[in-house]
Design a protein around this motif. Structure first.
Motif, PDB file in Angstrom:
ATOM      1  N   ASP A 233      63.456  41.067  75.097  1.00 58.17           N
ATOM      2  CA  ASP A 233      63.180  41.176  76.534  1.00 58.17           C
ATOM      3  C   ASP A 233      64.325  40.574  77.348  1.00 58.17           C
ATOM      4  OD1 ASP A 233      60.789  42.414  76.053  1.00 58.17           O
ATOM      5  OD2 ASP A 233      59.573  40.579  76.271  1.00 58.17           O
ATOM      6  N   LEU A 234      64.853  39.451  76.868  1.00 52.32           N
ATOM      7  CA  LEU A 234      65.966  38.808  77.569  1.00 52.32           C
ATOM      8  C   LEU A 234      67.188  39.715  77.598  1.00 52.32           C
ATOM      9  CD1 LEU A 234      67.122  36.299  78.959  1.00 52.32           C
ATOM     10  CD2 LEU A 234      67.718  35.406  76.698  1.00 52.32           C
ATOM     11  N   ASN A 235      67.462  40.384  76.488  1.00 47.03           N
ATOM     12  CA  ASN A 235      68.606  41.300  76.437  1.00 47.03           C
ATOM     13  C   ASN A 235      68.408  42.498  77.363  1.00 47.03           C
ATOM     14  OD1 ASN A 235      70.181  39.840  74.690  1.00 47.03           O
ATOM     15  ND2 ASN A 235      69.514  40.932  72.837  1.00 47.03           N
ATOM     16  N   ARG A 236      67.155  42.976  77.448  1.00 47.00           N
ATOM     17  CA  ARG A 236      66.885  44.096  78.352  1.00 47.00           C
ATOM     18  C   ARG A 236      67.075  43.690  79.804  1.00 47.00           C
ATOM     19  NH1 ARG A 236      63.617  45.734  73.954  1.00 47.00           N
ATOM     20  NH2 ARG A 236      62.082  44.097  74.321  1.00 47.00           N
ATOM     21  N   GLU A 237      66.636  42.479  80.142  1.00 49.45           N
ATOM     22  CA  GLU A 237      66.840  41.986  81.507  1.00 49.45           C
ATOM     23  C   GLU A 237      68.326  41.808  81.801  1.00 49.45           C
ATOM     24  OE1 GLU A 237      64.758  41.446  84.076  1.00 49.45           O
ATOM     25  OE2 GLU A 237      63.256  42.441  82.821  1.00 49.45           O
ATOM     26  N   ASN A 238      69.065  41.285  80.835  1.00 45.02           N
ATOM     27  CA  ASN A 238      70.499  41.103  81.022  1.00 45.02           C
ATOM     28  C   ASN A 238      71.212  42.441  81.178  1.00 45.02           C
ATOM     29  OD1 ASN A 238      70.252  38.340  80.875  1.00 45.02           O
ATOM     30  ND2 ASN A 238      70.852  38.188  78.709  1.00 45.02           N
ATOM     31  N   ALA A 239      70.762  43.439  80.429  1.00 47.60           N
ATOM     32  CA  ALA A 239      71.380  44.766  80.523  1.00 47.60           C
ATOM     33  C   ALA A 239      71.161  45.363  81.914  1.00 47.60           C
ATOM     34  CB  ALA A 239      70.808  45.686  79.441  1.00 47.60           C
ATOM     35  N   LYS A 240      69.950  45.196  82.456  1.00 48.77           N
ATOM     36  CA  LYS A 240      69.670  45.694  83.810  1.00 48.77           C
ATOM     37  C   LYS A 240      70.536  44.958  84.834  1.00 48.77           C
ATOM     38  CE  LYS A 240      64.835  47.042  83.056  1.00 48.77           C
ATOM     39  NZ  LYS A 240      63.424  46.760  83.439  1.00 48.77           N
ATOM     40  N   ARG A 241      70.658  43.647  84.640  1.00 51.64           N
ATOM     41  CA  ARG A 241      71.457  42.843  85.565  1.00 51.64           C
ATOM     42  C   ARG A 241      72.919  43.267  85.524  1.00 51.64           C
ATOM     43  NH1 ARG A 241      74.024  37.602  85.436  1.00 51.64           N
ATOM     44  NH2 ARG A 241      73.709  36.467  87.404  1.00 51.64           N
ATOM     45  N   ASN A 242      73.436  43.463  84.330  1.00 51.61           N
ATOM     46  CA  ASN A 242      74.831  43.885  84.189  1.00 51.61           C
ATOM     47  C   ASN A 242      75.060  45.272  84.778  1.00 51.61           C
ATOM     48  OD1 ASN A 242      75.544  41.515  82.918  1.00 51.61           O
ATOM     49  ND2 ASN A 242      75.284  42.322  80.846  1.00 51.61           N
ATOM     50  N   GLN A 243      74.077  46.161  84.599  1.00 52.42           N
ATOM     51  CA  GLN A 243      74.202  47.503  85.165  1.00 52.42           C
ATOM     52  C   GLN A 243      74.247  47.439  86.686  1.00 52.42           C
ATOM     53  OE1 GLN A 243      71.045  50.176  84.078  1.00 52.42           O
ATOM     54  NE2 GLN A 243      71.922  51.920  85.175  1.00 52.42           N
ATOM     55  N   ARG A 244      73.412  46.583  87.268  1.00 47.47           N
ATOM     56  CA  ARG A 244      73.393  46.441  88.733  1.00 47.47           C
ATOM     57  C   ARG A 244      74.713  45.861  89.227  1.00 47.47           C
ATOM     58  NH1 ARG A 244      72.347  48.525  93.388  1.00 47.47           N
ATOM     59  NH2 ARG A 244      71.789  47.029  95.019  1.00 47.47           N
ATOM     60  N   ILE A 245      75.274  44.887  88.506  1.00 48.07           N
ATOM     61  CA  ILE A 245      76.564  44.313  88.886  1.00 48.07           C
ATOM     62  C   ILE A 245      77.640  45.388  88.866  1.00 48.07           C
ATOM     63  CG2 ILE A 245      78.381  42.708  88.154  1.00 48.07           C
ATOM     64  CD1 ILE A 245      76.130  40.858  87.136  1.00 48.07           C
TER      65      ILE A 245
END
Length: 373
Positions: A233-245
């Motif tokens: 779940d943490l990796n999925r949240e990080n992936a979304k955050r990185n995509q938004r950046i």
């Protein structure tokens, strides 16, 4: 939850003679006006330029009335500077929110201009530009020109050194960016939007790409069986955050690029304008100058009236096409150092060129025949 707008752009840069620039030309282009540069003796006509949403000037309360005349203001800014590398103006480029209406965008730009006029005691000219037809439809922005000298009751006075000084210059630019950011966020809030912008860079805000977490044997097994793990779940949240950046970075880069391309296009137009103006002045003042008292030249021997009309028509068509292309590129047409409408004057230009050609042929006929053969 508020969303971060990655499109914020606010830069401050000088307009300097050392770069071959004229603030009169810059002001004409940005506001879509026809201004005469007294220093260079050039006329810059951008009245046919599309995309100028609004243009206005603000100044300190005790400024003279002529400050609100763009031609007088920017010619005064050019005249007062004597050095070949003088800075004649400063420009603030500001991206404006596309999610609010035109009145709100104008209010943001006006409030920033009024703040600059009050803080530095300068005259400020604002031009709001709409997105170009080929560009990003969100690219609403303002060009804000301000004098490098204080505007006093009797005209331009002392230099504003706050933005030049190495100790205070960076702080002042940061203040301008922060003030503009606050104005934009207030406008977004009034419109009931949950988007907000930040004047700080991603690095200053601690926004960086987040590395993924190593899952480990147990979490990997859970993920393979279709079960969610804490690290997964943490990796999925990080992936979304990185995509938004990445999206915000790309958005800002794209909009910054459009503003820079617009400026480069203007510089190219001014260069071609100067080149064209000098060419026509040389032609007009050249050795084939014809007296106004001379009668119109007749068709030379061997050229029939029908052929003459056909040739004139060809000249007119070619000039009209060339002028149309120039108008699309530059927003203006230059002839004899003056800006003209190609629709109204193409035929007149053709007649001038045709008359010149006939004069040349007529001169050749005057030469005595060669009897040496």
């Amino acid at each position: 939850m508020t969303q971060a707008g990655g499109w914020f752009h606010c830069s401050v840069k000088p307009i300097s003679r050392s770069a071959g620039r004229s603030v009169v030309a810059a002001a004409a282009y940005r506001s879509g006006e026809r201004l005469r540069d007294d220093r260079t003796q050039q006329t810059h006509d951008y009245r046919r330029r599309i995309g100028v949403e609004a243009a206005f000037i603000v100044a300190p309360a005790d400024a003279p009335d002529w400050v609100y005349d763009a031609g007088k203001l920017w010619n005064a800014a050019e005249t007062v500077e004597k050095r070949s590398n003088s800075q004649t103006a400063r420009e603030v480029e500001l991206a404006l929110p596309s999610a609010v209406d035109g009145a709100e965008r104008e209010a943001i730009a006006r409030q920033l201009a009024e703040h600059l006029a009050e803080r530095y005691g300068v005259a400020v000219a604002v031009a709001l530009h709409q997105p170009s037809e080929q560009g990003d439809e969100r690219n609403h922005h303002a060009h804000i020109l301000m004098t490098t000298r204080r505007m006093e009751a009797d005209g331009l006075g002392a230099k504003t050194r706050e933005l030049d000084d190495k100790k205070t210059g960076g702080q002042e630019v940061r203040h301008i960016r922060e003030y503009a950011c606050d104005l934009i966020n207030a406008s977004l809030e009034r419109a009931g939007l949950d988007e907000r912008v930040d004047h700080r860079s991603f690095k200053e805000r601690g926004i960086e790409q987040v590395p993924s977490e190593h899952l480990g044997v147990e979490a990997s097994g859970m993920e393979r069986r279709g079960k969610r793990s804490r690290r997964g779940d943490l990796n999925r949240e990080n992936a979304k955050r990185n995509q938004r950046i990445n999206e915000l970075t790309e958005q800002r880069t794209a909009l910054d690029g459009e503003i820079e391309r617009e400026e480069a296009s203007h510089q190219g137009a001014v260069g071609k304008e100067a080149e064209s103006g000098s060419y026509w002045r040389d032609r007009i003042n050249g050795e084939r100058e014809t007296s106004q008292e001379d009668p119109p030249p007749a068709s030379p021997q061997g050229i029939q009236p029908e052929e003459s009309k056909a040739a004139q028509s060809a000249f007119a068509d070619s000039i009209a096409l060339a002028s149309s292309a120039q108008l699309n590129r530059q927003g203006e047409v230059k002839h004899g150092g003056l800006a003209l409408s190609w629709v109204e004057h193409a035929k007149e230009q053709a007649r001038e060129l045709w008359q010149e050609l006939l004069e040349m042929l007529k001169e050749e006929e005057r030469q005595p025949p060669d009897r040496s053969r």
